[in-house]
Write a protein that holds these residues in place. Sequence first.
Motif, PDB file in Angstrom:
ATOM      1  N   VAL A 114     -14.044  26.421  23.162  1.00  0.00           N
ATOM      2  CA  VAL A 114     -14.120  27.239  24.375  1.00  0.00           C
ATOM      3  C   VAL A 114     -14.446  26.353  25.579  1.00  0.00           C
ATOM      4  O   VAL A 114     -13.850  26.486  26.645  1.00  0.00           O
ATOM      5  N   HIS A 142     -11.790  38.824  25.923  1.00  0.00           N
ATOM      6  CA  HIS A 142     -13.117  38.223  25.783  1.00  0.00           C
ATOM      7  C   HIS A 142     -13.548  37.718  27.153  1.00  0.00           C
ATOM      8  O   HIS A 142     -12.752  37.115  27.873  1.00  0.00           O
ATOM      9  N   TYR A 144     -16.161  35.264  29.167  1.00  0.00           N
ATOM     10  CA  TYR A 144     -17.024  34.101  28.972  1.00  0.00           C
ATOM     11  C   TYR A 144     -17.772  33.798  30.256  1.00  0.00           C
ATOM     12  O   TYR A 144     -17.199  33.825  31.344  1.00  0.00           O
TER      13      TYR A 144
END
Length: 155
Positions: A114, A142, A144
């Motif tokens: 990531v 998602h 982040y």
Amino acid sequence: MQYGDNLVMVLLIVASVFWGGYYVRKWLLKPPTLRLSVRPDSEIVVTDAVALLEESGFEVLTQKRKVSIRITVNEEDELQSRLFVDHFASREDGVYVVKVARERKPLDMTGSGVRDHLLVYHLLYPDAAGIVYVDPLLRTIHTYRFHIQGEVSIR
């Protein structure tokens, strides 16, 4: 006014000047921050990723954006590169950088994967509320947020 009153008044003025000077100096030495300002596109092509974002409560603001990068090597050679942001999208808590999953370059769901794939967007747009990674094939989103601990100072 008596002598003691004058002394207290002078001490208060001196303390105020030092206190004000400290905070002004701290403010002047603070590194500048960039504000994320995104001009929305007039039309957004509705792709699977855009539809998924809108279903999830995001308002898609832009189409793909290209960031040109010029790299100087050894003070003489110059390299060119570019970075693409697939979309910018907003929600009530802020503006997000959006990356859409690609079959040829999947995101490794580990800390280092990531980091290698998405940290550059956090560093490029530090005022963004986060980075949204959309996978239209899996229909997943998602979000982040990077929290960088420690500070390196060069003096």
